[in-house]
Design a protein around this motif. Sequence first.
Motif, PDB file in Angstrom:
ATOM      1  N   ILE A 112      -5.290   8.030   4.946  1.00  0.00           N
ATOM      2  CA  ILE A 112      -5.482   7.681   3.532  1.00  0.00           C
ATOM      3  C   ILE A 112      -5.185   6.206   3.271  1.00  0.00           C
ATOM      4  CG2 ILE A 112      -4.529   8.059   1.208  1.00  0.00           C
ATOM      5  CD1 ILE A 112      -4.153  11.028   2.042  1.00  0.00           C
ATOM      6  N   LEU A 113      -4.161   5.659   3.931  1.00  0.00           N
ATOM      7  CA  LEU A 113      -3.678   4.313   3.611  1.00  0.00           C
ATOM      8  C   LEU A 113      -4.748   3.212   3.703  1.00  0.00           C
ATOM      9  CD1 LEU A 113      -0.092   4.326   5.143  1.00  0.00           C
ATOM     10  CD2 LEU A 113      -0.778   4.584   2.756  1.00  0.00           C
ATOM     11  N   PRO A 114      -5.664   3.216   4.678  1.00  0.00           N
ATOM     12  CA  PRO A 114      -6.676   2.143   4.709  1.00  0.00           C
ATOM     13  C   PRO A 114      -7.544   2.090   3.462  1.00  0.00           C
ATOM     14  CG  PRO A 114      -6.579   3.247   6.841  1.00  0.00           C
ATOM     15  CD  PRO A 114      -5.749   4.061   5.895  1.00  0.00           C
ATOM     16  N   LEU A 115      -7.676   3.207   2.769  1.00  0.00           N
ATOM     17  CA  LEU A 115      -8.524   3.229   1.574  1.00  0.00           C
ATOM     18  C   LEU A 115      -7.852   2.553   0.384  1.00  0.00           C
ATOM     19  CD1 LEU A 115     -10.073   6.801   1.854  1.00  0.00           C
ATOM     20  CD2 LEU A 115     -11.078   4.602   2.459  1.00  0.00           C
ATOM     21  N   LEU A 116      -6.594   2.134   0.540  1.00  0.00           N
ATOM     22  CA  LEU A 116      -5.958   1.323  -0.495  1.00  0.00           C
ATOM     23  C   LEU A 116      -6.668  -0.024  -0.642  1.00  0.00           C
ATOM     24  CD1 LEU A 116      -2.197   1.971   0.355  1.00  0.00           C
ATOM     25  CD2 LEU A 116      -3.450   2.868  -1.613  1.00  0.00           C
ATOM     26  N   ASP A 117      -7.435  -0.409   0.393  1.00  0.00           N
ATOM     27  CA  ASP A 117      -8.194  -1.665   0.365  1.00  0.00           C
ATOM     28  C   ASP A 117      -9.697  -1.423   0.237  1.00  0.00           C
ATOM     29  OD1 ASP A 117      -5.872  -3.265   0.778  1.00  0.00           O
ATOM     30  OD2 ASP A 117      -5.901  -2.720   2.895  1.00  0.00           O
ATOM     31  N   ASP A 118     -10.075  -0.235  -0.175  1.00  0.00           N
ATOM     32  CA  ASP A 118     -11.499   0.088  -0.295  1.00  0.00           C
ATOM     33  C   ASP A 118     -12.165  -0.829  -1.340  1.00  0.00           C
ATOM     34  OD1 ASP A 118     -13.330   2.629   0.556  1.00  0.00           O
ATOM     35  OD2 ASP A 118     -13.907   1.879  -1.419  1.00  0.00           O
ATOM     36  N   PRO A 119     -13.423  -1.215  -1.116  1.00  0.00           N
ATOM     37  CA  PRO A 119     -14.103  -2.075  -2.094  1.00  0.00           C
ATOM     38  C   PRO A 119     -14.400  -1.388  -3.424  1.00  0.00           C
ATOM     39  CG  PRO A 119     -15.612  -1.404  -0.342  1.00  0.00           C
ATOM     40  CD  PRO A 119     -14.243  -0.987   0.091  1.00  0.00           C
ATOM     41  N   ILE A 120     -14.336  -0.057  -3.453  1.00  0.00           N
ATOM     42  CA  ILE A 120     -14.621   0.678  -4.689  1.00  0.00           C
ATOM     43  C   ILE A 120     -13.301   0.972  -5.411  1.00  0.00           C
ATOM     44  CG2 ILE A 120     -15.673   2.735  -5.669  1.00  0.00           C
ATOM     45  CD1 ILE A 120     -17.626   0.793  -4.302  1.00  0.00           C
ATOM     46  N   ALA A 121     -13.201   0.529  -6.651  1.00  0.00           N
ATOM     47  CA  ALA A 121     -11.943   0.623  -7.388  1.00  0.00           C
ATOM     48  C   ALA A 121     -11.434   2.053  -7.510  1.00  0.00           C
ATOM     49  CB  ALA A 121     -12.110   0.007  -8.782  1.00  0.00           C
ATOM     50  N   VAL A 122     -12.321   2.993  -7.852  1.00  0.00           N
ATOM     51  CA  VAL A 122     -11.861   4.357  -8.069  1.00  0.00           C
ATOM     52  C   VAL A 122     -11.347   4.973  -6.775  1.00  0.00           C
ATOM     53  CG1 VAL A 122     -14.117   5.470  -7.690  1.00  0.00           C
ATOM     54  CG2 VAL A 122     -12.427   6.547  -9.192  1.00  0.00           C
ATOM     55  N   ILE A 123     -11.908   4.575  -5.641  1.00  0.00           N
ATOM     56  CA  ILE A 123     -11.408   5.090  -4.353  1.00  0.00           C
ATOM     57  C   ILE A 123     -10.034   4.501  -4.070  1.00  0.00           C
ATOM     58  CG2 ILE A 123     -11.796   5.141  -1.863  1.00  0.00           C
ATOM     59  CD1 ILE A 123     -14.761   5.336  -2.393  1.00  0.00           C
ATOM     60  N   ARG A 124      -9.849   3.213  -4.361  1.00  0.00           N
ATOM     61  CA  ARG A 124      -8.522   2.599  -4.193  1.00  0.00           C
ATOM     62  C   ARG A 124      -7.493   3.325  -5.057  1.00  0.00           C
ATOM     63  NH1 ARG A 124     -11.447  -2.213  -4.869  1.00  0.00           N
ATOM     64  NH2 ARG A 124     -10.525  -2.549  -6.941  1.00  0.00           N
ATOM     65  N   GLN A 125      -7.895   3.644  -6.274  1.00  0.00           N
ATOM     66  CA  GLN A 125      -6.972   4.321  -7.183  1.00  0.00           C
ATOM     67  C   GLN A 125      -6.630   5.722  -6.694  1.00  0.00           C
ATOM     68  OE1 GLN A 125      -9.039   4.167 -10.935  1.00  0.00           O
ATOM     69  NE2 GLN A 125      -9.028   1.941 -10.999  1.00  0.00           N
ATOM     70  N   ASP A 126      -7.657   6.472  -6.289  1.00  0.00           N
ATOM     71  CA  ASP A 126      -7.412   7.826  -5.781  1.00  0.00           C
ATOM     72  C   ASP A 126      -6.536   7.783  -4.531  1.00  0.00           C
ATOM     73  OD1 ASP A 126      -8.922   8.939  -7.784  1.00  0.00           O
ATOM     74  OD2 ASP A 126     -10.731   9.178  -6.573  1.00  0.00           O
ATOM     75  N   ALA A 127      -6.785   6.801  -3.658  1.00  0.00           N
ATOM     76  CA  ALA A 127      -5.985   6.675  -2.442  1.00  0.00           C
ATOM     77  C   ALA A 127      -4.534   6.352  -2.789  1.00  0.00           C
ATOM     78  CB  ALA A 127      -6.570   5.592  -1.539  1.00  0.00           C
ATOM     79  N   ALA A 128      -4.342   5.491  -3.763  1.00  0.00           N
ATOM     80  CA  ALA A 128      -2.972   5.124  -4.158  1.00  0.00           C
ATOM     81  C   ALA A 128      -2.224   6.328  -4.725  1.00  0.00           C
ATOM     82  CB  ALA A 128      -3.011   3.993  -5.187  1.00  0.00           C
ATOM     83  N   LEU A 129      -2.889   7.102  -5.555  1.00  0.00           N
ATOM     84  CA  LEU A 129      -2.234   8.277  -6.130  1.00  0.00           C
ATOM     85  C   LEU A 129      -1.938   9.319  -5.054  1.00  0.00           C
ATOM     86  CD1 LEU A 129      -4.300   8.555  -9.439  1.00  0.00           C
ATOM     87  CD2 LEU A 129      -1.912   7.858  -9.208  1.00  0.00           C
ATOM     88  N   ALA A 130      -2.875   9.482  -4.106  1.00  0.00           N
ATOM     89  CA  ALA A 130      -2.646  10.435  -3.009  1.00  0.00           C
ATOM     90  C   ALA A 130      -1.506   9.954  -2.114  1.00  0.00           C
ATOM     91  CB  ALA A 130      -3.923  10.609  -2.189  1.00  0.00           C
ATOM     92  N   ALA A 131      -1.495   8.657  -1.807  1.00  0.00           N
ATOM     93  CA  ALA A 131      -0.431   8.108  -0.965  1.00  0.00           C
ATOM     94  C   ALA A 131       0.906   8.135  -1.697  1.00  0.00           C
ATOM     95  CB  ALA A 131      -0.781   6.679  -0.553  1.00  0.00           C
TER      96      ALA A 131
END
Length: 332
Positions: free
Chosen positions: A211-230
């Motif tokens: 999950i952690l690499p998606l904290l740098d995803d180019p899509i904002a909503v994916i970064r947000q979802d990854a942060a909440l999951a992490a």
Amino acid sequence: MRIGEVARRSGVSARMLRHYERLGLLVPAARTASGYRDYTETDLVHLTQIEGLRALGMTLAQVAEALDSEAAGPEALIADLAEQTRARIERDTALLARLTTLTSVSPGNWDAALAAVRLARGLESPIAGERQRAALELGASPQGAPAAQLIDALLAEESTNAAGALRWALVQSGSGAEVLREALRDPDPTRRARALAAAAQFPGDVATELILPLLDDPIAVIRQDAALAAGARSAGAAVPVLLGLVVSGPRDVEAAEALAEIARDRHAEREILIAIEAALGDPVASGAARGRLTQALGEFDPRATAPLLTALAADQDRAVALTARYLLQRGT
């Protein structure tokens, strides 16, 4: 009281409390002006009733029916529960018979093998309900379906209920979160987001690492979802993104709760509060952002936030000052 306090007093996780709210089982009596949940002692009693009924083996739907003031008496509910249990046993017995037959046939017996294939083909049905049922049956079956087949179906699934069943079946397959590694790199952001939702269902460090690499995803909503999951896994790497969510909104409440969980689980309260103080002092921070940051302090230990709140109580921004004074008064 805030969701963190309810979680501490009841032993029910904040994530489960939010799930109960989405289902309408336990809706907080009120919310603050900034959207934070505000529970009462009556809500705590209601939560105790929910957990007691769940301990009896009731589904959440049955719990909701039992707590409905207009529902039938307990004797009718128990009779209905017994009938549903008998029906489920009959279905499970039939499934067990099919699986026993399948495991006893020789490798060359295509008839039995094709029966399992037909079940898996249900994932390709044009009807969402049939895809959901197929996923649930595959997840409940010891034979299951190949993880690759479940992932392919999941990445293409648009139905919320069917996608949820597929995520559950994937976890039940025993394959582990590692099978999602390639899907989490899918160039299609929609498919990548679906893979992330599935990875969040897996326990353990491997899922967190994915999950952690998606904290740098180019899509904002994916970064947000990854942060909440992490954040739900107490991963400190999620703190900067979560702090940004508090500043920007509109998912600031969820982000503040996740920050507080990280602070408690990783003993990182001091570092997170320093980051919040720095964000409050940012000269380009808007009044609304500073207001959300002040509200977020209500999720932390009042003893730790008292010095910062005392300073904010004299802030030139009246809304920030009033919020700080309220939180100070509540913490005493």
